[in-house]
Design a protein around this motif. Structure first.
Motif, PDB file in Angstrom:
ATOM      1  N   LEU A 488      56.603  -1.397  16.650  1.00  8.24           N
ATOM      2  CA  LEU A 488      55.448  -2.036  17.276  1.00  8.24           C
ATOM      3  C   LEU A 488      55.926  -3.144  18.208  1.00  8.24           C
ATOM      4  O   LEU A 488      56.980  -3.760  17.975  1.00  8.24           O
ATOM      5  CB  LEU A 488      54.509  -2.638  16.224  1.00  8.24           C
ATOM      6  CG  LEU A 488      53.835  -1.685  15.231  1.00  8.24           C
ATOM      7  CD1 LEU A 488      52.979  -2.485  14.267  1.00  8.24           C
ATOM      8  CD2 LEU A 488      52.999  -0.638  15.942  1.00  8.24           C
ATOM      9  N   SER A 489      55.130  -3.410  19.234  1.00 14.83           N
ATOM     10  CA  SER A 489      55.418  -4.574  20.069  1.00 14.83           C
ATOM     11  C   SER A 489      55.039  -5.834  19.305  1.00 14.83           C
ATOM     12  O   SER A 489      54.373  -5.770  18.267  1.00 14.83           O
ATOM     13  CB  SER A 489      54.613  -4.496  21.371  1.00 14.83           C
ATOM     14  OG  SER A 489      53.209  -4.667  21.096  1.00 14.83           O
ATOM     15  N   ALA A 490      55.451  -6.992  19.810  1.00  9.65           N
ATOM     16  CA  ALA A 490      55.147  -8.259  19.126  1.00  9.65           C
ATOM     17  C   ALA A 490      53.643  -8.461  19.011  1.00  9.65           C
ATOM     18  O   ALA A 490      53.129  -8.883  17.965  1.00  9.65           O
ATOM     19  CB  ALA A 490      55.791  -9.421  19.874  1.00  9.65           C
ATOM     20  N   GLY A 491      52.902  -8.145  20.093  1.00  2.75           N
ATOM     21  CA  GLY A 491      51.461  -8.308  20.049  1.00  2.75           C
ATOM     22  C   GLY A 491      50.800  -7.351  19.076  1.00  2.75           C
ATOM     23  O   GLY A 491      49.883  -7.726  18.338  1.00  2.75           O
ATOM     24  N   GLN A 492      51.257  -6.081  19.056  1.00  3.00           N
ATOM     25  CA  GLN A 492      50.715  -5.105  18.113  1.00  3.00           C
ATOM     26  C   GLN A 492      50.994  -5.528  16.673  1.00  3.00           C
ATOM     27  O   GLN A 492      50.121  -5.436  15.800  1.00  3.00           O
ATOM     28  CB  GLN A 492      51.317  -3.734  18.390  1.00  3.00           C
ATOM     29  CG  GLN A 492      50.834  -3.075  19.665  1.00  3.00           C
ATOM     30  CD  GLN A 492      51.584  -1.798  19.958  1.00  3.00           C
ATOM     31  OE1 GLN A 492      52.781  -1.678  19.668  1.00  3.00           O
ATOM     32  NE2 GLN A 492      50.890  -0.829  20.556  1.00  3.00           N
ATOM     33  N   ALA A 493      52.212  -5.996  16.418  1.00  5.35           N
ATOM     34  CA  ALA A 493      52.572  -6.428  15.067  1.00  5.35           C
ATOM     35  C   ALA A 493      51.691  -7.585  14.618  1.00  5.35           C
ATOM     36  O   ALA A 493      51.263  -7.654  13.454  1.00  5.35           O
ATOM     37  CB  ALA A 493      54.045  -6.821  15.017  1.00  5.35           C
ATOM     38  N   GLN A 494      51.392  -8.506  15.552  1.00  2.00           N
ATOM     39  CA  GLN A 494      50.568  -9.657  15.191  1.00  2.00           C
ATOM     40  C   GLN A 494      49.138  -9.228  14.873  1.00  2.00           C
ATOM     41  O   GLN A 494      48.516  -9.752  13.941  1.00  2.00           O
ATOM     42  CB  GLN A 494      50.579 -10.685  16.316  1.00  2.00           C
ATOM     43  CG  GLN A 494      50.079 -12.057  15.887  1.00  2.00           C
ATOM     44  CD  GLN A 494      50.671 -13.159  16.735  1.00  2.00           C
ATOM     45  OE1 GLN A 494      50.853 -12.991  17.934  1.00  2.00           O
ATOM     46  NE2 GLN A 494      50.983 -14.289  16.128  1.00  2.00           N
ATOM     47  N   ARG A 495      48.622  -8.242  15.568  1.00  2.00           N
ATOM     48  CA  ARG A 495      47.267  -7.787  15.304  1.00  2.00           C
ATOM     49  C   ARG A 495      47.202  -7.013  13.988  1.00  2.00           C
ATOM     50  O   ARG A 495      46.228  -7.124  13.235  1.00  2.00           O
ATOM     51  CB  ARG A 495      46.767  -6.935  16.478  1.00  2.00           C
ATOM     52  CG  ARG A 495      46.621  -7.767  17.746  1.00  2.00           C
ATOM     53  CD  ARG A 495      46.200  -6.964  18.943  1.00  2.00           C
ATOM     54  NE  ARG A 495      44.784  -6.596  18.882  1.00  2.00           N
ATOM     55  CZ  ARG A 495      44.141  -5.997  19.877  1.00  2.00           C
ATOM     56  NH1 ARG A 495      44.777  -5.712  21.005  1.00  2.00           N
ATOM     57  NH2 ARG A 495      42.873  -5.680  19.755  1.00  2.00           N
ATOM     58  N   VAL A 496      48.233  -6.240  13.677  1.00  2.00           N
ATOM     59  CA  VAL A 496      48.294  -5.561  12.374  1.00  2.00           C
ATOM     60  C   VAL A 496      48.392  -6.589  11.253  1.00  2.00           C
ATOM     61  O   VAL A 496      47.748  -6.460  10.205  1.00  2.00           O
ATOM     62  CB  VAL A 496      49.485  -4.580  12.328  1.00  2.00           C
ATOM     63  CG1 VAL A 496      49.701  -4.055  10.904  1.00  2.00           C
ATOM     64  CG2 VAL A 496      49.258  -3.416  13.282  1.00  2.00           C
ATOM     65  N   ALA A 497      49.199  -7.633  11.477  1.00  3.65           N
ATOM     66  CA  ALA A 497      49.333  -8.685  10.464  1.00  3.65           C
ATOM     67  C   ALA A 497      48.020  -9.437  10.275  1.00  3.65           C
ATOM     68  O   ALA A 497      47.691  -9.875   9.164  1.00  3.65           O
ATOM     69  CB  ALA A 497      50.447  -9.655  10.861  1.00  3.65           C
ATOM     70  N   LEU A 498      47.238  -9.594  11.351  1.00  3.14           N
ATOM     71  CA  LEU A 498      45.924 -10.227  11.226  1.00  3.14           C
ATOM     72  C   LEU A 498      44.992  -9.358  10.391  1.00  3.14           C
ATOM     73  O   LEU A 498      44.257  -9.864   9.527  1.00  3.14           O
ATOM     74  CB  LEU A 498      45.326 -10.479  12.609  1.00  3.14           C
ATOM     75  CG  LEU A 498      43.895 -11.043  12.631  1.00  3.14           C
ATOM     76  CD1 LEU A 498      43.843 -12.401  11.930  1.00  3.14           C
ATOM     77  CD2 LEU A 498      43.370 -11.147  14.063  1.00  3.14           C
ATOM     78  N   ALA A 499      45.039  -8.041  10.615  1.00  2.00           N
ATOM     79  CA  ALA A 499      44.235  -7.125   9.794  1.00  2.00           C
ATOM     80  C   ALA A 499      44.649  -7.227   8.327  1.00  2.00           C
ATOM     81  O   ALA A 499      43.798  -7.195   7.421  1.00  2.00           O
ATOM     82  CB  ALA A 499      44.389  -5.696  10.303  1.00  2.00           C
ATOM     83  N   ARG A 500      45.952  -7.361   8.101  1.00  2.00           N
ATOM     84  CA  ARG A 500      46.429  -7.523   6.721  1.00  2.00           C
ATOM     85  C   ARG A 500      45.885  -8.806   6.108  1.00  2.00           C
ATOM     86  O   ARG A 500      45.504  -8.839   4.929  1.00  2.00           O
ATOM     87  CB  ARG A 500      47.961  -7.542   6.703  1.00  2.00           C
ATOM     88  CG  ARG A 500      48.572  -7.720   5.323  1.00  2.00           C
ATOM     89  CD  ARG A 500      50.088  -7.787   5.394  1.00  2.00           C
ATOM     90  NE  ARG A 500      50.547  -8.909   6.211  1.00  2.00           N
ATOM     91  CZ  ARG A 500      51.813  -9.106   6.559  1.00  2.00           C
ATOM     92  NH1 ARG A 500      52.743  -8.245   6.193  1.00  2.00           N
ATOM     93  NH2 ARG A 500      52.152 -10.159   7.295  1.00  2.00           N
ATOM     94  N   ALA A 501      45.842  -9.885   6.894  1.00  2.00           N
ATOM     95  CA  ALA A 501      45.299 -11.155   6.384  1.00  2.00           C
ATOM     96  C   ALA A 501      43.823 -11.027   6.043  1.00  2.00           C
ATOM     97  O   ALA A 501      43.334 -11.656   5.095  1.00  2.00           O
ATOM     98  CB  ALA A 501      45.520 -12.261   7.413  1.00  2.00           C
TER      99      ALA A 501
END
Length: 591
Positions: A488-501
């Motif tokens: 994943l790109s950095a932005g994609q990873a951050q959005r997936v991590a937000l969904a995890r939160a």
């Protein structure tokens, strides 16, 4: 005294049964293997008794068969010896199998607990190689070292048999045993610190190698490839050299012990021959004396050979005890608390990550009600991330308390508390697995229903504005990610991590720089998600530098040098900042 107290006391001497607070699981795991160890000890007793078979056979052949020419006697004692030797081989195989089973039982009892305790080292330096050290313990339990320990108590029996042949044979065996014991003690004294240093160097080398592999892209991009390889090669060379020094030191003693043992066997043959010539022994005792002497001193030689493994196992066991002692609170029984509403209270929290350095956080006091949003700002190094980690339960404060709905975090089971908290660290910290697994926090691994997981994952992704982005991946939610979210790109990873939160609708959200890698569309989705979470009653904490995500918060908290400089309603805090000298916090808010 019960039948188990004797072995228990012996084990306590070697700290195999720790009684310190927190280390009870280690004690229980060893006691769970008690039946296997007792069985192996019983079989060892039978094996060592059957080791007398060749000696008795030779005595009968030389002293009964040869003088009388009794072929029938030869056949009978040969059959009996063959049966005894077959039983010896079978029992030896069985005791090895039992010890292997004991190692498996120990692994089943402790692996998950060790991993849990390593994770529970919040704010402390975890040992990344704790399972490798546990493997040293398990290998020693099921290996030659334990067999040598079980055989050692039978040395006096073989020594007594030597004295029964002739007192001089017994004295030769006793003297040789003392010499070998002295060499074994010198070996222990010389190699233990060397092996410890070699283990530390090996762990350091492995850690450096894993760090380079995990950041291979950065290494290549910064032209650090040759330098990193040189550094790693140096670390590995140092570890290998120290391991070689330990092996060479042990090898000297192993060679000396082998020389002494072979010399003793030859001396026993010569002494027995002399005694036969003098008429003080029968011819059969010549070879019997050499065999008995060899069996009497064999455990000492075996112990020296297995010593490096035993030292590693002892060091690993000590580190496991230390790990369990430092996480003694992990297994404390806790009353199940009702689901919280999201009232957060940080009470005079101080965090000192380095005992010799200044605190990262000093007496922080924060209060947040359900549905409120709090922005945390301050210059670099002011303690923002430390405060976020404390609020998320990732870090245990050195002093003070953090409460959720009045209950201190320590009153909760860590997993039960985490279900009510959504945390997005500065680095998204995704794991190897599918996107679905990462968002669901790997709930399937503990047997959560698949349909419930799917529904919660989709809901969290939609709340984070990441659903459409995930569907565009090669396999959607089933896309496999590598370690650290590779793929994943950095932005994609951050959005997936937000969904995890957001997974599971937590009542407290703690987001550290949640928009650092987001574009304008991603930041808009983030703001929508945060406002929706606050609207449903979640308390939201945001650490950020960019004004876009702070413009809609209810309250602001300003940190400086680890202390709270100002906090309150957003407009009031901004007014305070504007009236004073412009600083990094104001610059961050103004951007």
């Amino acid at each position: 005294m019960t039948s188990n107290e004797g072995p228990g006391r012996l084990a306590d001497v070697f700290n195999l049964l720790p009684t310190s607070p927190g280390a009870e699981p280690l004690r229980q795991a060893v006691l769970a293997c008690r039946t296997h160890l007792i069985g192996a000890a019983v079989f060892s007793a039978l094996v060592n008794l059957l080791y007398l078979t060749p000696t008795l056979y030779m005595l009968q052949v030389y002293d009964r068969v040869v003088p009388t020419g009794g072929l029938a006697t030869l056949v009978l004692i040969s059959v009996a010896a063959l049966f005894a030797l077959a039983a010896l081989a079978a029992l030896d195989w069985l005791r090895i199998r039992i010890l292997l089973r004991a190692g498996l039982k120990l692994d089943q009892a402790l692996t998950s607990r060790i991993l849990a305790r390593a994770v529970d080292l919040r704010g402390q330096a975890p040992n990344a190689h704790v399972l490798r050290e546990f493997d040293h313990v398990r290998t020693a339990l099921s290996g030659q070292g334990t067999l040598a320990v079980l055989d050692a108590p039978w040395t006096p029996i073989f020594l007594l048999c030597c004295f029964m042949l002739h007192w001089s044979i017994g004295m030769l065996t006793l003297f040789g045993g003392l010499v070998l014991f002295l060499l074994a003690w010198l070996n222990e004294r010389d190699t233990r610190p060397r092996i410890g240093q070699a283990m530390d160097a090996a762990n350091s080398a492995y850690a450096a190698q894993e760090s380079i592999a995990a950041q291979a892209e950065v290494v290549r991009a910064l032209g650090m490839r040759a330098n990193s390889i040189a550094r790693q090669t140096h670390e590995r060379r140092r570890a290998v050299q120290q391991q070689a020094d330990a092996n060479l030191a042990g090898g000297r003693y192993s060679g000396a012990i082998k020389f002494v043992r072979l010399t003793l066997q030859s001396a026993a043959l010569g002494l027995a021959g002399f005694l036969v010539i003098r008429g003080q022994m029968t011819p059969g005792a010549i070879i019997a004396s050499s065999v008995l002497l060899s069996r009497a001193v064999a455990p000492i030689e075996q112990l020296v050979g297995a010593w490096p493994g035993l030292v590693k196992a002892h060091a690993g066991w000590r580190r496991l005890i230390d790990l369990f002692e430092r996480t003694a609170e992990a297994d404390r029984a806790r009353t199940a608390l009702p689901a919280p509403k999201g009232r957060l209270s940080v009470e005079s929290v101080t965090v000192r990550l380095d005992e010799t350095g200044p605190p990262q956080l000093k007496g922080a006091v924060v209060a947040l009600e359900p549905g409120q949003t709090l922005g945390v700002i301050g210059p670099s190094g002011s303690g923002k991330t430390t405060l976020a980690r404390v609020m998320a339960g990732a870090l245990i404060p050195s002093a003070g308390a953090v409460r959720l709905d009045g209950a201190e975090y320590a009153a909760w089971d860590s997993d039960a508390l985490a279900r009510h908290i959504g945390y997005l660290p500065q680095t998204p910290s995704l794991f190897a697995g599918t996107v679905r697994d990462n968002i669901s926090r790997f709930a399937a691994a503990t047997g959560a229903p698949s349909d419930e997981i799917d529904a919660a994952v989709i809901k969290a992704s939609q709340a984070a504005g990441a659903h459409d982005m995930i569907l565009r991946l090669s396999r959607g939610y089933d896309t496999e990610l590598g370690a650290f979210g590779a793929g994943l790109s950095a932005g994609q990873a951050q959005r997936v991590a937000l969904a995890r939160a957001l997974y599971g609708d937590p009542v407290l959200l703690v987001l550290d720089e949640p928009n650092s890698n987001l574009d304008q569309e991603g930041e808009a989705a983030l703001m929508t998600a945060l406002l929706a979470a606050a609207k449903r009653g979640a308390a939201v904490v945001i650490v950020a530098h960019r004004a876009g995500v702070l413009s809609r918060v209810d309250r602001l908290l300003v940190l400086k040098d680890g202390g709270v400089q100002a906090q309150g309603p957003r407009e009031e805090v901004l007014m305070q900042l504007r009236s004073g000298p412009r600083n990094a916090a104001q610059e961050a808010t103004a951007r």
